[in-house]
Design a protein around this motif. Structure first.
Motif, PDB file in Angstrom:
ATOM      1  N   LEU A 155      47.747  29.914 -34.068  1.00  0.00           N
ATOM      2  CA  LEU A 155      46.651  29.066 -33.602  1.00  0.00           C
ATOM      3  C   LEU A 155      47.153  28.035 -32.582  1.00  0.00           C
ATOM      4  N   GLN A 156      48.358  27.541 -32.787  1.00  0.00           N
ATOM      5  CA  GLN A 156      48.923  26.597 -31.832  1.00  0.00           C
ATOM      6  C   GLN A 156      49.134  27.257 -30.469  1.00  0.00           C
ATOM      7  N   MET A 157      49.628  28.502 -30.472  1.00  0.00           N
ATOM      8  CA  MET A 157      49.808  29.229 -29.218  1.00  0.00           C
ATOM      9  C   MET A 157      48.460  29.529 -28.575  1.00  0.00           C
ATOM     10  N   LEU A 158      47.457  29.879 -29.391  1.00  0.00           N
ATOM     11  CA  LEU A 158      46.109  30.092 -28.862  1.00  0.00           C
ATOM     12  C   LEU A 158      45.599  28.828 -28.180  1.00  0.00           C
ATOM     13  N   GLY A 159      45.873  27.681 -28.787  1.00  0.00           N
ATOM     14  CA  GLY A 159      45.450  26.415 -28.199  1.00  0.00           C
ATOM     15  C   GLY A 159      46.106  26.147 -26.858  1.00  0.00           C
ATOM     16  N   VAL A 160      47.397  26.444 -26.754  1.00  0.00           N
ATOM     17  CA  VAL A 160      48.102  26.265 -25.473  1.00  0.00           C
ATOM     18  C   VAL A 160      47.509  27.197 -24.417  1.00  0.00           C
ATOM     19  N   CYS A 161      47.172  28.435 -24.821  1.00  0.00           N
ATOM     20  CA  CYS A 161      46.540  29.382 -23.885  1.00  0.00           C
ATOM     21  C   CYS A 161      45.200  28.841 -23.394  1.00  0.00           C
ATOM     22  N   MET A 162      44.394  28.306 -24.311  1.00  0.00           N
ATOM     23  CA  MET A 162      43.092  27.746 -23.937  1.00  0.00           C
ATOM     24  C   MET A 162      43.259  26.553 -22.996  1.00  0.00           C
ATOM     25  N   ALA A 163      44.225  25.685 -23.307  1.00  0.00           N
ATOM     26  CA  ALA A 163      44.449  24.495 -22.485  1.00  0.00           C
ATOM     27  C   ALA A 163      44.903  24.876 -21.087  1.00  0.00           C
ATOM     28  N   SER A 164      45.833  25.820 -20.997  1.00  0.00           N
ATOM     29  CA  SER A 164      46.343  26.251 -19.698  1.00  0.00           C
ATOM     30  C   SER A 164      45.264  26.948 -18.872  1.00  0.00           C
ATOM     31  N   ALA A 165      44.582  27.907 -19.477  1.00  0.00           N
ATOM     32  CA  ALA A 165      43.548  28.658 -18.759  1.00  0.00           C
ATOM     33  C   ALA A 165      42.424  27.743 -18.304  1.00  0.00           C
ATOM     34  N   GLY A 166      41.991  26.857 -19.179  1.00  0.00           N
ATOM     35  CA  GLY A 166      40.880  25.973 -18.841  1.00  0.00           C
ATOM     36  C   GLY A 166      41.217  25.009 -17.719  1.00  0.00           C
ATOM     37  N   ALA A 167      42.357  24.341 -17.815  1.00  0.00           N
ATOM     38  CA  ALA A 167      42.712  23.319 -16.828  1.00  0.00           C
ATOM     39  C   ALA A 167      42.996  23.918 -15.458  1.00  0.00           C
ATOM     40  N   THR A 168      43.731  25.010 -15.411  1.00  0.00           N
ATOM     41  CA  THR A 168      44.090  25.591 -14.119  1.00  0.00           C
ATOM     42  C   THR A 168      42.881  26.233 -13.448  1.00  0.00           C
ATOM     43  N   THR A 169      42.020  26.860 -14.233  1.00  0.00           N
ATOM     44  CA  THR A 169      40.773  27.404 -13.692  1.00  0.00           C
ATOM     45  C   THR A 169      39.899  26.282 -13.154  1.00  0.00           C
ATOM     46  N   ALA A 170      39.807  25.180 -13.896  1.00  0.00           N
ATOM     47  CA  ALA A 170      39.022  24.029 -13.437  1.00  0.00           C
ATOM     48  C   ALA A 170      39.579  23.478 -12.131  1.00  0.00           C
ATOM     49  N   MET A 171      40.888  23.492 -11.968  1.00  0.00           N
ATOM     50  CA  MET A 171      41.496  22.990 -10.743  1.00  0.00           C
ATOM     51  C   MET A 171      41.056  23.804  -9.528  1.00  0.00           C
ATOM     52  N   SER A 172      41.023  25.130  -9.666  1.00  0.00           N
ATOM     53  CA  SER A 172      40.639  25.969  -8.531  1.00  0.00           C
ATOM     54  C   SER A 172      39.177  25.744  -8.154  1.00  0.00           C
ATOM     55  N   ILE A 173      38.318  25.473  -9.135  1.00  0.00           N
ATOM     56  CA  ILE A 173      36.914  25.177  -8.846  1.00  0.00           C
ATOM     57  C   ILE A 173      36.787  23.769  -8.259  1.00  0.00           C
ATOM     58  N   PHE A 174      37.536  22.831  -8.803  1.00  0.00           N
ATOM     59  CA  PHE A 174      37.465  21.447  -8.333  1.00  0.00           C
ATOM     60  C   PHE A 174      37.677  21.355  -6.824  1.00  0.00           C
ATOM     61  N   TRP A 175      38.654  22.110  -6.309  1.00  0.00           N
ATOM     62  CA  TRP A 175      39.009  21.965  -4.897  1.00  0.00           C
ATOM     63  C   TRP A 175      38.066  22.692  -3.957  1.00  0.00           C
ATOM     64  N   THR A 176      36.970  23.249  -4.488  1.00  0.00           N
ATOM     65  CA  THR A 176      35.910  23.746  -3.604  1.00  0.00           C
ATOM     66  C   THR A 176      34.920  22.642  -3.260  1.00  0.00           C
ATOM     67  N   THR A 177      35.046  21.474  -3.885  1.00  0.00           N
ATOM     68  CA  THR A 177      33.984  20.462  -3.790  1.00  0.00           C
ATOM     69  C   THR A 177      34.279  19.242  -2.921  1.00  0.00           C
ATOM     70  N   PRO A 178      35.482  18.639  -2.907  1.00  0.00           N
ATOM     71  CA  PRO A 178      35.647  17.376  -2.168  1.00  0.00           C
ATOM     72  C   PRO A 178      35.386  17.476  -0.672  1.00  0.00           C
ATOM     73  N   ASP A 179      35.824  18.567  -0.021  1.00  0.00           N
ATOM     74  CA  ASP A 179      35.645  18.654   1.433  1.00  0.00           C
ATOM     75  C   ASP A 179      34.168  18.720   1.818  1.00  0.00           C
ATOM     76  N   GLN A 180      33.312  19.152   0.881  1.00  0.00           N
ATOM     77  CA  GLN A 180      31.885  19.202   1.147  1.00  0.00           C
ATOM     78  C   GLN A 180      31.237  17.817   1.095  1.00  0.00           C
ATOM     79  N   ALA A 181      31.965  16.849   0.582  1.00  0.00           N
ATOM     80  CA  ALA A 181      31.463  15.473   0.520  1.00  0.00           C
ATOM     81  C   ALA A 181      32.224  14.554   1.463  1.00  0.00           C
ATOM     82  N   LEU A 182      33.007  15.154   2.380  1.00  0.00           N
ATOM     83  CA  LEU A 182      33.787  14.370   3.335  1.00  0.00           C
ATOM     84  C   LEU A 182      33.461  14.812   4.755  1.00  0.00           C
ATOM     85  N   SER A 183      33.405  13.867   5.669  1.00  0.00           N
ATOM     86  CA  SER A 183      33.221  14.218   7.073  1.00  0.00           C
ATOM     87  C   SER A 183      34.510  14.843   7.596  1.00  0.00           C
TER      88      SER A 183
END
Length: 449
Positions: A355-383
């Motif tokens: 379960l601890q390893m499953l948790g690390v997998c969830m944390a890694s997959a979630g955070a890194t996936t969120a990072m790739s989505i995050f960087w689609t957004t700031p340039d759209q709010a900047l001149s």
């Protein structure tokens, strides 16, 4: 009586056909750009990220050899990120002026040599100095590449492009975990410690790739000889449509007003909360795995540490494609952050290794996936005038968390003799980040008005 306006037969079908033809041409050009660029900048990011995280694997033996406490070991990474933060914005400004080809090539050679030189650390102070040099030289790579992608990919294709670029992080973590465990096994060969072999064998390829950059990358589409005139016209039209109209955010139209606006501050705060987990995964995963696999060898720890990144690669590609297909960003950013928080909570509260390893997998997959989505957004709010500095500023704000995480988690580990408190700290920050994302001006792959 009002006359009914008639339209020549075929008007609507002709217009629809023209739109479809343009969309097809745009897709073909973007595919050509992807084939040319993404594999190469992916490779560059592999070695960039490897030179950032290999200290985590080196720490399995280096801490004892240099007499480092967990706090001192964490401080070495903090020193890296302090330098990284301070030089990120100036580096992006230089890149915008001299072009990606010359600047990225130069800094890759510099950080490759600096990372290799870490093998000569003999004490905490020399380790700090060498990691500062790596931080200074590597500072411009990620924000520079994120800016570079905006020159080549229209926003509606950005999540997939970001994901295919950023899977270098989990791929590197997976391969680096497995390979680093074996490299540490070279301990004693030619009179060198295993961790010295690690820095040498994983640092020099960056310097070599820096030379290749000078010959392979083009600064902008109009410089690319591998694009036809019609390809350049299609891409220019798509990028121009994405950038117009684009009003500056903030109280006024000045650059400072835009960069100090509440919107940019919120982007920076959200990224700060997210990057803490990215730092946890990058720096502490081998030691976290070792904490619930105490009898495992370094090679086994390396193989176990490769499991979460493999899961992350699959999640990033699937979720990035889904976000582009749905043209939705907010929930595609929030849900992976919530998954990551649940993962750390699972690892912190369970005493079952599976379960601890499953948790690390969830944390890694979630955070890194969120990072790739995050960087689609700031340039759209900047001149356009604010993009180079704005992206670097948001990246620098987020990486304050990378600087703080190793010291805070290291101190919590030394104080409590467990990673539980550090994992709960990461969980809380992710939940705060989700609340901030709810208030960001995010509007799919389209322009933020």
């Amino acid at each position: 009586m009002q006359a009914i306006t008639s339209h020549p037969p075929g008007t609507y079908s002709d217009a629809a056909g023209e739109v479809a033809a343009r969309a097809k041409a745009e897709k073909q050009v973007v595919a050509k750009v992807s084939r040319r660029l993404l594999w190469f900048i992916f490779l560059l990011f592999v070695f960039s990220f490897l030179d950032r995280i290999n200290i985590g694997f080196a720490g399995l033996t280096m801490m004892q050899d240099l007499g480092l406490t967990s706090t001192q070991f964490g401080l070495a990474t903090t020193m890296f990120y302090i330098a990284y933060i301070c030089f990120g914005i100036p580096s992006n400004v230089v890149l915008a002026r001299v072009g990606a080809r010359r600047w990225i090539g130069t800094i890759m050679i510099a950080w490759g040599l600096a990372s290799t030189a870490t093998m000569f650390a003999t004490s905490p102070k020399t380790l700090y100095l060498l990691r500062v040099l790596v931080g200074i030289t590597e500072a411009g790579f990620l924000p520079g590449m994120l800016l570079y992608l905006t020159f080549w990919f229209p926003p509606i294709y950005r999540a997939r492009a970001n994901a295919l670029f950023m899977i270098a992080m989990p791929v590197t973590a997976a391969l680096g975990s497995a390979v680093s465990g074996y490299i540490l096994g070279l301990d004693g060969a030619m009179g060198l410690k295993g961790w010295q072999w690690l820095f040498m064998l994983e640092g020099m390829p960056s310097a070599v790739l820096g030379l290749v950059v000078f010959y392979y990358l083009d600064d902008k589409p109009q410089d690319a000889k591998w694009l036809s005139s019609s390809d350049k016209e299609v891409l220019a039209r798509s990028l121009q449509a994405a950038h117009m109209p684009k009003p500056a955010i903030g109280a006024g139209s000045s650059l400072w007003a835009e960069l100090s606006s509440p919107t940019v501050i919120k982007f920076g705060m959200a990224y700060f909360c997210l990057v803490n987990t990215l730092a946890m995964v990058a720096v502490w995963t081998p030691l976290i795995v070792k904490s619930f696999s105490a009898d495992a060898s370094n090679r086994m720890i390396g193989l176990l540490s490769a499991i979460p990144p493999v899961v992350t690669v699959v999640a990033m590609i699937w979720w990035g494609r889904r976000s582009d297909r749905k043209q939705e960003r907010r929930w595609h950013l929030m849900l992976p952050m919530l998954l990551s928080a649940a993962g750390w909570l699972c690892t912190a509260t369970s005493n079952q290794p599976v379960l601890q390893m499953l948790g690390v997998c969830m944390a890694s997959a979630g955070a890194t996936t969120a990072m790739s989505i995050f960087w689609t957004t700031p340039d759209q709010a900047l001149s356009l005038k604010a993009q180079a500095i704005g992206i670097a500023l948001i990246n620098a704000t987020g990486n304050l968390s990378s600087a703080l995480n190793p010291v805070i988690v290291g101190w919590l580990k030394d104080t409590t003799h467990s990673f539980t408190a550090g994992l709960l700290y990461a969980t809380v920050l992710l939940l705060i980040g989700v609340v901030i994302v709810m208030r960001l001006p995010i509007n799919g792959g389209k322009r933020v008005q």
